[in-house]
Design a protein around this motif. Structure first.
Motif, PDB file in Angstrom:
ATOM      1  N   SER A 159       0.836  -1.205   0.000  1.00  0.00           N
ATOM      2  CA  SER A 159       0.000   0.000   0.000  1.00  0.00           C
ATOM      3  C   SER A 159       0.867   1.250   0.000  1.00  0.00           C
ATOM      4  CB  SER A 159      -0.929   0.019   1.221  1.00  0.00           C
ATOM      5  OG  SER A 159      -0.177   0.075   2.420  1.00  0.00           O
ATOM      6  N   GLN A 160       0.266   2.344  -0.421  1.00  0.00           N
ATOM      7  CA  GLN A 160       0.901   3.655  -0.379  1.00  0.00           C
ATOM      8  C   GLN A 160       0.094   4.526   0.574  1.00  0.00           C
ATOM      9  OE1 GLN A 160       2.318   5.274  -4.241  1.00  0.00           O
ATOM     10  NE2 GLN A 160       1.284   3.496  -5.130  1.00  0.00           N
ATOM     11  N   ARG A 161       0.749   5.045   1.609  1.00  0.00           N
ATOM     12  CA  ARG A 161       0.074   5.839   2.618  1.00  0.00           C
ATOM     13  C   ARG A 161       0.710   7.219   2.690  1.00  0.00           C
ATOM     14  NH1 ARG A 161      -1.455   1.361   7.277  1.00  0.00           N
ATOM     15  NH2 ARG A 161      -1.897  -0.326   5.803  1.00  0.00           N
ATOM     16  N   TYR A 162      -0.131   8.220   2.697  1.00  0.00           N
ATOM     17  CA  TYR A 162       0.338   9.599   2.643  1.00  0.00           C
ATOM     18  C   TYR A 162       0.132  10.287   3.988  1.00  0.00           C
ATOM     19  CZ  TYR A 162       0.680   9.003  -2.401  1.00  0.00           C
ATOM     20  OH  TYR A 162       1.029   8.563  -3.644  1.00  0.00           O
ATOM     21  N   TYR A 163       1.079  11.153   4.343  1.00  0.00           N
ATOM     22  CA  TYR A 163       1.053  11.851   5.613  1.00  0.00           C
ATOM     23  C   TYR A 163       1.422  13.328   5.408  1.00  0.00           C
ATOM     24  CZ  TYR A 163       1.369   7.105   7.555  1.00  0.00           C
ATOM     25  OH  TYR A 163       1.140   5.783   7.857  1.00  0.00           O
ATOM     26  N   LEU A 164       1.094  14.133   6.422  1.00  0.00           N
ATOM     27  CA  LEU A 164       1.572  15.505   6.514  1.00  0.00           C
ATOM     28  C   LEU A 164       2.630  15.546   7.614  1.00  0.00           C
ATOM     29  CD1 LEU A 164      -1.826  17.439   6.380  1.00  0.00           C
ATOM     30  CD2 LEU A 164      -0.215  17.077   4.495  1.00  0.00           C
ATOM     31  N   ALA A 165       3.837  15.948   7.253  1.00  0.00           N
ATOM     32  CA  ALA A 165       4.929  16.017   8.224  1.00  0.00           C
ATOM     33  C   ALA A 165       5.081  17.446   8.738  1.00  0.00           C
ATOM     34  CB  ALA A 165       6.235  15.554   7.582  1.00  0.00           C
ATOM     35  N   ASP A 166       5.271  17.578  10.056  1.00  0.00           N
ATOM     36  CA  ASP A 166       5.522  18.873  10.715  1.00  0.00           C
ATOM     37  C   ASP A 166       4.412  19.882  10.443  1.00  0.00           C
ATOM     38  OD1 ASP A 166       7.934  18.021  11.830  1.00  0.00           O
ATOM     39  OD2 ASP A 166       9.046  18.522  10.014  1.00  0.00           O
ATOM     40  N   ALA A 167       3.179  19.453  10.511  1.00  0.00           N
ATOM     41  CA  ALA A 167       2.033  20.354  10.325  1.00  0.00           C
ATOM     42  C   ALA A 167       1.456  20.747  11.688  1.00  0.00           C
ATOM     43  CB  ALA A 167       0.961  19.696   9.472  1.00  0.00           C
ATOM     44  N   VAL A 168       0.831  21.921  11.715  1.00  0.00           N
ATOM     45  CA  VAL A 168       0.174  22.412  12.934  1.00  0.00           C
ATOM     46  C   VAL A 168      -1.178  23.007  12.540  1.00  0.00           C
ATOM     47  CG1 VAL A 168       0.297  23.959  14.924  1.00  0.00           C
ATOM     48  CG2 VAL A 168       2.396  22.941  14.008  1.00  0.00           C
ATOM     49  N   PHE A 169      -2.216  22.605  13.252  1.00  0.00           N
ATOM     50  CA  PHE A 169      -3.561  23.100  12.974  1.00  0.00           C
ATOM     51  C   PHE A 169      -4.236  23.524  14.280  1.00  0.00           C
ATOM     52  CE2 PHE A 169      -2.597  19.673   9.970  1.00  0.00           C
ATOM     53  CZ  PHE A 169      -2.713  20.344   8.762  1.00  0.00           C
ATOM     54  N   ILE A 170      -5.149  24.466  14.158  1.00  0.00           N
ATOM     55  CA  ILE A 170      -6.073  24.804  15.234  1.00  0.00           C
ATOM     56  C   ILE A 170      -7.452  24.329  14.793  1.00  0.00           C
ATOM     57  CG2 ILE A 170      -7.208  26.656  16.516  1.00  0.00           C
ATOM     58  CD1 ILE A 170      -4.356  26.201  17.344  1.00  0.00           C
ATOM     59  N   ALA A 171      -8.032  23.416  15.552  1.00  0.00           N
ATOM     60  CA  ALA A 171      -9.377  22.926  15.271  1.00  0.00           C
ATOM     61  C   ALA A 171     -10.307  23.387  16.382  1.00  0.00           C
ATOM     62  CB  ALA A 171      -9.392  21.404  15.168  1.00  0.00           C
ATOM     63  N   ALA A 172     -11.568  23.638  16.042  1.00  0.00           N
ATOM     64  CA  ALA A 172     -12.532  24.122  17.029  1.00  0.00           C
ATOM     65  C   ALA A 172     -13.895  23.524  16.745  1.00  0.00           C
ATOM     66  CB  ALA A 172     -12.607  25.644  17.009  1.00  0.00           C
ATOM     67  N   VAL A 173     -14.612  23.200  17.811  1.00  0.00           N
ATOM     68  CA  VAL A 173     -15.984  22.717  17.698  1.00  0.00           C
ATOM     69  C   VAL A 173     -16.872  23.586  18.579  1.00  0.00           C
ATOM     70  CG1 VAL A 173     -15.440  20.334  17.081  1.00  0.00           C
ATOM     71  CG2 VAL A 173     -15.540  20.970  19.482  1.00  0.00           C
ATOM     72  N   GLU A 174     -18.045  23.920  18.061  1.00  0.00           N
ATOM     73  CA  GLU A 174     -18.977  24.792  18.766  1.00  0.00           C
ATOM     74  C   GLU A 174     -20.261  24.025  19.059  1.00  0.00           C
ATOM     75  OE1 GLU A 174     -20.775  29.311  18.285  1.00  0.00           O
ATOM     76  OE2 GLU A 174     -20.468  28.092  16.496  1.00  0.00           O
ATOM     77  N   GLY A 175     -20.750  24.148  20.294  1.00  0.00           N
ATOM     78  CA  GLY A 175     -21.973  23.458  20.661  1.00  0.00           C
ATOM     79  C   GLY A 175     -22.492  23.916  22.004  1.00  0.00           C
ATOM     80  N   PRO A 176     -23.502  23.230  22.546  1.00  0.00           N
ATOM     81  CA  PRO A 176     -24.079  23.602  23.835  1.00  0.00           C
ATOM     82  C   PRO A 176     -23.035  23.604  24.947  1.00  0.00           C
ATOM     83  CG  PRO A 176     -25.467  22.008  22.701  1.00  0.00           C
ATOM     84  CD  PRO A 176     -24.189  22.082  21.923  1.00  0.00           C
ATOM     85  N   ASP A 177     -23.192  24.531  25.877  1.00  0.00           N
ATOM     86  CA  ASP A 177     -22.198  24.713  26.943  1.00  0.00           C
ATOM     87  C   ASP A 177     -21.909  23.419  27.692  1.00  0.00           C
ATOM     88  OD1 ASP A 177     -22.264  27.344  26.194  1.00  0.00           O
ATOM     89  OD2 ASP A 177     -23.500  28.027  27.879  1.00  0.00           O
ATOM     90  N   GLY A 178     -22.958  22.706  28.108  1.00  0.00           N
ATOM     91  CA  GLY A 178     -22.763  21.501  28.908  1.00  0.00           C
ATOM     92  C   GLY A 178     -22.013  20.418  28.165  1.00  0.00           C
ATOM     93  N   PHE A 179     -22.348  20.210  26.896  1.00  0.00           N
ATOM     94  CA  PHE A 179     -21.682  19.165  26.116  1.00  0.00           C
ATOM     95  C   PHE A 179     -20.228  19.538  25.830  1.00  0.00           C
ATOM     96  CE2 PHE A 179     -21.220  16.826  21.911  1.00  0.00           C
ATOM     97  CZ  PHE A 179     -20.959  15.608  22.525  1.00  0.00           C
ATOM     98  N   ILE A 180     -19.971  20.803  25.534  1.00  0.00           N
ATOM     99  CA  ILE A 180     -18.592  21.244  25.301  1.00  0.00           C
ATOM    100  C   ILE A 180     -17.755  21.042  26.562  1.00  0.00           C
ATOM    101  CG2 ILE A 180     -17.139  23.266  24.873  1.00  0.00           C
ATOM    102  CD1 ILE A 180     -18.414  22.153  22.354  1.00  0.00           C
ATOM    103  N   GLU A 181     -18.326  21.289  27.718  1.00  0.00           N
ATOM    104  CA  GLU A 181     -17.601  21.073  28.971  1.00  0.00           C
ATOM    105  C   GLU A 181     -17.302  19.586  29.162  1.00  0.00           C
ATOM    106  OE1 GLU A 181     -15.470  21.611  32.184  1.00  0.00           O
ATOM    107  OE2 GLU A 181     -16.305  23.311  31.036  1.00  0.00           O
ATOM    108  N   GLU A 182     -18.225  18.709  28.790  1.00  0.00           N
ATOM    109  CA  GLU A 182     -17.974  17.270  28.875  1.00  0.00           C
ATOM    110  C   GLU A 182     -16.793  16.866  27.992  1.00  0.00           C
ATOM    111  OE1 GLU A 182     -21.392  14.931  28.019  1.00  0.00           O
ATOM    112  OE2 GLU A 182     -22.708  16.053  29.376  1.00  0.00           O
TER     113      GLU A 182
END
Length: 244
Positions: A88-111
């Motif tokens: 197989s041939q598998r591809y990757y990202l080397a030395d990458a940096v991302f900021i990911a964010a998820v938005e939702g109800p306060d209680g679930f985000i705290e969980e």
């Protein structure tokens, strides 16, 4: 509504939206299915668990350091019979940096925030062979929506990457986030199939979602004014010939 912010950085990452047999590609940025899978693992959910609450979260990602795409020519043998497995041939990202964010109800985000601090299953960046190199959890933002959070977070690229752009006081960073209807109710953007409906290995299922692409401008903490950079001295190689 609250926003949970994650930092995704590591030697290798791989965020596949499509895979065909022995060719395992990666997108240029984390997928919604990949980040939801990370959060589900932190919660300790099994693969056949209901994902509807996680899938309903609004998602966005900022590319702070794009990294370099590399290919792994992968060979393996069956542990019992020593039979060769398909190459197989598998591809990757080397030395990458991302900021990911998820938005939702306060209680679930705290969980989810608590789950990230003490994950039931170890988190990884798209594949099990890709552990994170920095803490994932950047905290919860209560006073801003998804778009504002992605625009306001400090630049998280590695110091050497920031220094390469030290002549720039600010930098423009790509952002990909869930598209929203405009005033006419129309949703525009690119369509991708990375909204998870089930991670069950017997029948993985993904739905389509629309992604809106934009850029945000953030300060460069390693910027240096032009006049502070070392200047190149004037040099005229013919000046010594004038007195001859």
């Amino acid at each position: 509504m609250s926003v949970l912010v994650l930092q995704l950085a590591g030697p290798l990452q791989s965020w596949g939206a499509t895979a065909r047999f022995a060719r395992r590609t990666t997108e240029n940025a984390p997928t919604k299915s990949g980040v939801i899978g990370l959060l589900a693992a932190a919660q300790g959910l099994e693969r056949d668990a209901d994902l509807s609450q996680l899938a309903a979260l609004r998602f966005g990602v900022r590319i702070d350091q794009p990294g370099t795409r590399i290919r792994d020519f992968h060979t393996a043998h069956h542990p019992d019979t020593e039979t060769a497995m398909p190459i197989s041939q598998r591809y990757y990202l080397a030395d990458a940096v991302f900021i990911a964010a998820v938005e939702g109800p306060d209680g679930f985000i705290e969980e989810l925030h608590q789950a990230l601090q003490a994950p039931r299953f170890l988190p990884y960046l798209g594949r099990r062979s890709c552990p994170p190199a920095r803490p994932l959890d950047l905290g919860i933002r209560h006073q801003a929506g998804l778009a504002d959070v992605l625009a306001g977070e400090p630049w998280q690229a590695a110091a050497w990457h920031q220094q390469r752009r030290r002549r720039e006081a600010t930098v423009d960073l790509p952002v990909l986030r869930d598209a929203e209807p405009d005033t006419s109710g129309t949703v525009t953007g690119d369509t991708v199939r990375d909204l998870p409906l089930s991670f069950d290995a017997r029948h993985r299922r993904y739905a389509l979602r629309t992604v809106y692409a934009t850029t945000v401008t953030v300060p460069n903490p390693h910027s240096r004014p032009e006049h502070s950079l070392r200047s190149v001295p004037a040099h005229d190689p013919t000046s010594l010939l004038e007195d001859v």
